[in-house]
Motif scaffolding. Structure first.
Motif, PDB file in Angstrom:
ATOM      1  N   PRO A   1     -13.677  11.220  -2.434  1.00 26.32           N
ATOM      2  CA  PRO A   1     -12.584  10.717  -3.269  1.00 26.32           C
ATOM      3  C   PRO A   1     -12.459   9.200  -3.190  1.00 26.32           C
ATOM      4  CG  PRO A   1     -11.741  11.874  -1.328  1.00 26.32           C
ATOM      5  CD  PRO A   1     -13.194  12.122  -1.365  1.00 26.32           C
ATOM      6  N   VAL A   2     -12.059   8.591  -4.309  1.00 23.82           N
ATOM      7  CA  VAL A   2     -11.895   7.138  -4.391  1.00 23.82           C
ATOM      8  C   VAL A   2     -10.462   6.830  -4.811  1.00 23.82           C
ATOM      9  CG1 VAL A   2     -12.677   5.016  -5.500  1.00 23.82           C
ATOM     10  CG2 VAL A   2     -14.329   6.830  -4.988  1.00 23.82           C
ATOM     11  N   LEU A   3      -9.824   5.933  -4.076  1.00 24.52           N
ATOM     12  CA  LEU A   3      -8.459   5.502  -4.400  1.00 24.52           C
ATOM     13  C   LEU A   3      -8.481   4.007  -4.660  1.00 24.52           C
ATOM     14  CD1 LEU A   3      -8.311   7.596  -1.691  1.00 24.52           C
ATOM     15  CD2 LEU A   3      -5.961   7.645  -2.485  1.00 24.52           C
ATOM     16  N   GLU A   4      -7.788   3.571  -5.682  1.00 23.86           N
ATOM     17  CA  GLU A   4      -7.771   2.168  -6.078  1.00 23.86           C
ATOM     18  C   GLU A   4      -6.442   1.523  -5.686  1.00 23.86           C
ATOM     19  OE1 GLU A   4     -10.148   0.452  -7.818  1.00 23.86           O
ATOM     20  OE2 GLU A   4     -11.493   2.018  -8.586  1.00 23.86           O
ATOM     21  N   LEU A   5      -6.544   0.335  -5.040  1.00 22.71           N
ATOM     22  CA  LEU A   5      -5.366  -0.478  -4.778  1.00 22.71           C
ATOM     23  C   LEU A   5      -5.362  -1.646  -5.747  1.00 22.71           C
ATOM     24  CD1 LEU A   5      -5.283  -0.692  -0.852  1.00 22.71           C
ATOM     25  CD2 LEU A   5      -4.122   0.945  -2.352  1.00 22.71           C
ATOM     26  N   HIS A   6      -4.180  -1.969  -6.254  1.00 20.65           N
ATOM     27  CA  HIS A   6      -4.057  -3.050  -7.237  1.00 20.65           C
ATOM     28  C   HIS A   6      -3.082  -4.103  -6.734  1.00 20.65           C
ATOM     29  CE1 HIS A   6      -6.275  -0.608 -10.126  1.00 20.65           C
ATOM     30  NE2 HIS A   6      -5.496   0.407  -9.785  1.00 20.65           N
ATOM     31  N   PRO A   7      -3.352  -5.369  -7.052  1.00 18.60           N
ATOM     32  CA  PRO A   7      -2.441  -6.445  -6.625  1.00 18.60           C
ATOM     33  C   PRO A   7      -1.033  -6.240  -7.176  1.00 18.60           C
ATOM     34  CG  PRO A   7      -4.494  -7.348  -7.489  1.00 18.60           C
ATOM     35  CD  PRO A   7      -4.511  -5.876  -7.802  1.00 18.60           C
TER      36      PRO A   7
ATOM     37  N   VAL B   1       0.845  -1.189   0.000  1.00 20.48           N
ATOM     38  CA  VAL B   1       0.000   0.000   0.000  1.00 20.48           C
ATOM     39  C   VAL B   1       0.880   1.239   0.000  1.00 20.48           C
ATOM     40  CG1 VAL B   1      -1.741   1.310   1.292  1.00 20.48           C
ATOM     41  CG2 VAL B   1      -1.834  -1.194   1.273  1.00 20.48           C
ATOM     42  N   ALA B   2       0.501   2.230  -0.794  1.00 24.28           N
ATOM     43  CA  ALA B   2       1.179   3.531  -0.769  1.00 24.28           C
ATOM     44  C   ALA B   2       0.121   4.609  -0.972  1.00 24.28           C
ATOM     45  CB  ALA B   2       2.243   3.614  -1.858  1.00 24.28           C
TER      46      ALA B   2
ATOM     47  N   PRO C   1      -9.570  -5.507  -4.742  1.00 31.61           N
ATOM     48  CA  PRO C   1     -10.030  -6.876  -4.486  1.00 31.61           C
ATOM     49  C   PRO C   1      -9.550  -7.392  -3.136  1.00 31.61           C
ATOM     50  CG  PRO C   1      -8.197  -6.878  -6.035  1.00 31.61           C
ATOM     51  CD  PRO C   1      -8.569  -5.445  -5.817  1.00 31.61           C
ATOM     52  N   SER C   2     -10.122  -8.508  -2.703  1.00 31.16           N
ATOM     53  CA  SER C   2      -9.703  -9.130  -1.444  1.00 31.16           C
ATOM     54  C   SER C   2      -8.222  -9.483  -1.506  1.00 31.16           C
ATOM     55  CB  SER C   2     -10.526 -10.401  -1.186  1.00 31.16           C
ATOM     56  OG  SER C   2     -11.886 -10.081  -1.016  1.00 31.16           O
ATOM     57  N   GLY C   3      -7.534  -9.251  -0.385  1.00 34.68           N
ATOM     58  CA  GLY C   3      -6.125  -9.606  -0.300  1.00 34.68           C
ATOM     59  C   GLY C   3      -5.165  -8.552  -0.800  1.00 34.68           C
ATOM     60  N   VAL C   4      -5.685  -7.395  -1.222  1.00 40.12           N
ATOM     61  CA  VAL C   4      -4.809  -6.376  -1.793  1.00 40.12           C
ATOM     62  C   VAL C   4      -4.169  -5.483  -0.724  1.00 40.12           C
ATOM     63  CG1 VAL C   4      -6.467  -4.495  -2.104  1.00 40.12           C
ATOM     64  CG2 VAL C   4      -4.673  -4.857  -3.814  1.00 40.12           C
ATOM     65  N   GLY C   5      -4.686  -5.555   0.515  1.00 42.19           N
ATOM     66  CA  GLY C   5      -4.086  -4.779   1.601  1.00 42.19           C
ATOM     67  C   GLY C   5      -4.993  -3.729   2.217  1.00 42.19           C
TER      68      GLY C   5
ATOM     69  N   GLN D   1     -13.146   4.602   4.343  1.00 46.78           N
ATOM     70  CA  GLN D   1     -13.707   3.260   4.229  1.00 46.78           C
ATOM     71  C   GLN D   1     -12.923   2.445   3.203  1.00 46.78           C
ATOM     72  OE1 GLN D   1     -17.561   2.362   2.620  1.00 46.78           O
ATOM     73  NE2 GLN D   1     -17.468   3.932   1.013  1.00 46.78           N
ATOM     74  N   VAL D   2     -12.825   1.148   3.477  1.00 49.70           N
ATOM     75  CA  VAL D   2     -12.283   0.221   2.500  1.00 49.70           C
ATOM     76  C   VAL D   2     -13.411  -0.724   2.090  1.00 49.70           C
ATOM     77  CG1 VAL D   2      -9.950   0.381   3.431  1.00 49.70           C
ATOM     78  CG2 VAL D   2     -11.443  -1.465   4.194  1.00 49.70           C
ATOM     79  N   THR D   3     -13.477  -1.002   0.796  1.00 50.75           N
ATOM     80  CA  THR D   3     -14.560  -1.823   0.268  1.00 50.75           C
ATOM     81  C   THR D   3     -14.171  -2.343  -1.110  1.00 50.75           C
ATOM     82  OG1 THR D   3     -16.927  -1.864  -0.282  1.00 50.75           O
ATOM     83  CG2 THR D   3     -15.732   0.156  -0.785  1.00 50.75           C
ATOM     84  N   HIS D   4     -14.881  -3.373  -1.545  1.00 46.79           N
ATOM     85  CA  HIS D   4     -14.730  -3.823  -2.935  1.00 46.79           C
ATOM     86  C   HIS D   4     -16.000  -3.515  -3.730  1.00 46.79           C
ATOM     87  CE1 HIS D   4     -16.744  -7.190  -0.869  1.00 46.79           C
ATOM     88  NE2 HIS D   4     -17.339  -7.366  -2.031  1.00 46.79           N
ATOM     89  N   ASP D   5     -16.963  -2.860  -3.069  1.00 51.15           N
ATOM     90  CA  ASP D   5     -18.269  -2.598  -3.673  1.00 51.15           C
ATOM     91  C   ASP D   5     -18.367  -1.131  -4.101  1.00 51.15           C
ATOM     92  OD1 ASP D   5     -21.098  -2.004  -4.015  1.00 51.15           O
ATOM     93  OD2 ASP D   5     -21.505  -3.904  -3.012  1.00 51.15           O
ATOM     94  N   ARG D   6     -18.588  -0.911  -5.382  1.00 51.91           N
ATOM     95  CA  ARG D   6     -18.625   0.466  -5.900  1.00 51.91           C
ATOM     96  C   ARG D   6     -19.844   1.240  -5.402  1.00 51.91           C
ATOM     97  NH1 ARG D   6     -14.533   1.780  -8.741  1.00 51.91           N
ATOM     98  NH2 ARG D   6     -13.257   0.160  -9.709  1.00 51.91           N
ATOM     99  N   SER D   7     -20.902   0.545  -5.005  1.00 47.82           N
ATOM    100  CA  SER D   7     -22.058   1.268  -4.467  1.00 47.82           C
ATOM    101  C   SER D   7     -21.723   1.897  -3.116  1.00 47.82           C
ATOM    102  CB  SER D   7     -23.274   0.345  -4.354  1.00 47.82           C
ATOM    103  OG  SER D   7     -23.085  -0.661  -3.378  1.00 47.82           O
ATOM    104  N   ASP D   8     -20.818   1.284  -2.352  1.00 45.11           N
ATOM    105  CA  ASP D   8     -20.353   1.894  -1.101  1.00 45.11           C
ATOM    106  C   ASP D   8     -19.605   3.189  -1.397  1.00 45.11           C
ATOM    107  OD1 ASP D   8     -21.379  -0.223   0.380  1.00 45.11           O
ATOM    108  OD2 ASP D   8     -19.454  -1.256   0.556  1.00 45.11           O
ATOM    109  N   ALA D   9     -18.768   3.142  -2.416  1.00 42.12           N
ATOM    110  CA  ALA D   9     -18.006   4.334  -2.795  1.00 42.12           C
ATOM    111  C   ALA D   9     -18.938   5.442  -3.279  1.00 42.12           C
ATOM    112  CB  ALA D   9     -16.996   3.981  -3.882  1.00 42.12           C
ATOM    113  N   ALA D  10     -19.955   5.069  -4.054  1.00 46.68           N
ATOM    114  CA  ALA D  10     -20.908   6.065  -4.545  1.00 46.68           C
ATOM    115  C   ALA D  10     -21.660   6.704  -3.388  1.00 46.68           C
ATOM    116  CB  ALA D  10     -21.879   5.421  -5.525  1.00 46.68           C
ATOM    117  N   ALA D  11     -22.042   5.892  -2.389  1.00 49.32           N
ATOM    118  CA  ALA D  11     -22.771   6.416  -1.227  1.00 49.32           C
ATOM    119  C   ALA D  11     -21.905   7.360  -0.410  1.00 49.32           C
ATOM    120  CB  ALA D  11     -23.267   5.262  -0.362  1.00 49.32           C
ATOM    121  N   ALA D  12     -20.603   7.100  -0.355  1.00 49.55           N
ATOM    122  CA  ALA D  12     -19.693   7.965   0.401  1.00 49.55           C
ATOM    123  C   ALA D  12     -19.559   9.332  -0.252  1.00 49.55           C
ATOM    124  CB  ALA D  12     -18.324   7.310   0.517  1.00 49.55           C
ATOM    125  N   ASN D  13     -19.672   9.369  -1.580  1.00 48.04           N
ATOM    126  CA  ASN D  13     -19.657  10.629  -2.317  1.00 48.04           C
ATOM    127  C   ASN D  13     -18.408  11.451  -2.024  1.00 48.04           C
ATOM    128  OD1 ASN D  13     -20.740  12.489  -4.136  1.00 48.04           O
ATOM    129  ND2 ASN D  13     -21.710  13.699  -2.515  1.00 48.04           N
TER     130      ASN D  13
END
Length: 216
Positions: free
Chosen positions: A210-216, A24-25, A41-45, A196-208
Motif C-alpha cells: 500500500p502507498v499513502l501520500e502526504l501533502h504539504p 501527518v494523519a 516531498p521533502s519537508g512534508v513530515g 518506508q518513507v520516500t519521495h521516489d516512486r520506484s521505491d514504492a513499486a519495489a515495496a509492492n
C-alpha cells in the motif's frame, strides 16, 4: 501478543501537529511481511512520522493516537523497548569497530558467550554473501557491502518491525535495485512489517504494498 489482536505494525489514528498545524494523519495496519510506503516531498513530515513510531519525536511536535506492535501498545515505551529497527540513507557503521564488531553491537543481551555471539555474526554475514568479512575495516567496504552490513546489524537486534527512512536514496541505480530486493525479501522471509518513507516512486513499486501520500 495480545490474544485475538491483529499482528503487524498498527498506527491507530496517529496525528502529528507542530505549533497547532496538522502535519501527518494516518490510520494503517502493516501486516507481517508487508511493506507499506509513505510518499511526499521533502519537508512534508515523513521523517517526523518515523520519529513518532520509534519514540524519538522532538518535543516541539505533538502526537495523538497509538502505535501498536502485534497488538501491544508501545506508544509510551522508550525507544529501546519498542523493538523497531530503522535504516537510514547513511549506513552509520561505527568506524572504530570491525565489520564483526558492528554486527555484534546489534546482538541482544540474551545472546551470551563469545562463541555464540561469533556464530550469530558469521551466520549473518553468510546470509548476505559476506562470509569471512568479520575482521574487515568498514572503510574498506563498497557502498553495497556497507548497506548489507547495516541491514544485518539491524536484523540481529531481533526487531519486530522495520522502518526505512529514504534508505536507498544514496545508492546508484543498479545497487539501489539490488539492496531494495534484499531488504524486502528478507523482511518477507522474517515476517517483519515494513514502513518506508520516500519521495521516489520506484521505491514504492519495489515495496509492492500500500502507498499513502502526504501533502504539504
Amino acid at each position: 501478543m495480545v490474544e485475538g489482536a491483529r499482528r503487524g505494525l498498527a498506527l491507530e489514528r496517529l496525528a502529528i501537529t507542530h505549533a497547532g498545524r496538522p502535519l501527518v494523519a494516518l490510520d494503517i495496519v502493516v501486516a507481517p511481511g508487508e511493506a507499506a510506503t509513505v510518499m511526499g516531498p521533502s519537508g512534508v513530515g515523513k521523517s517526523t512520522l518515523l520519529a513518532a513510531v520509534t519514540g524519538t519525536l522532538d518535543p516541539a511536535f505533538a502526537m495523538t493516537g497509538r502505535v501498536r506492535l502485534d497488538g501491544v501498545d508501545v506508544t509510551g515505551l522508550p525507544t529501546e523497548a519498542r523493538r523497531i529497527g530503522i535504516l537510514f540513507q547513511d549506513e552509520l557503521l561505527f568506524p572504530h569497530l570491525s565489520v564483526g564488531g558492528n554486527l555484534a553491537f546489534g546482538l541482544p543481551a540474551h545472546v551470551r558467550g563469545r562463541a555464540a555471539r561469533r556464530a550469530r555474526v558469521e551466520a549473518a554475514l553468510e546470509r548476505v554473501g559476506l562470509s569471512g568479512y568479520a575482521g574487515r575495516d568498514p572503510a574498506t567496504l563498497s557502498g553495497g557491502q556497507k548497506a548489507r552490513v547495516a541491514l544485518m546489524r539491524m536484523l540481529l537486534s531481533e526487531p519486530r518491525a522495520l522502518l526505512l527512512d529514504e534508505a536507498f536514496s544514496r545508492l546508484d541505480a543498479a545497487l539501489r535495485d539490488q539492496i531494495r530486493r534484499l531488504v524486502f525479501d528478507m523482511a518477507r522471509r522474517d515476517g517483519l512489517p515494513v514502513l518506508q518513507v520516500t519521495h521516489d516512486r520506484s521505491d514504492a513499486a519495489a515495496a509492492n504494498g500500500p502507498v499513502l501520500e502526504l501533502h504539504p
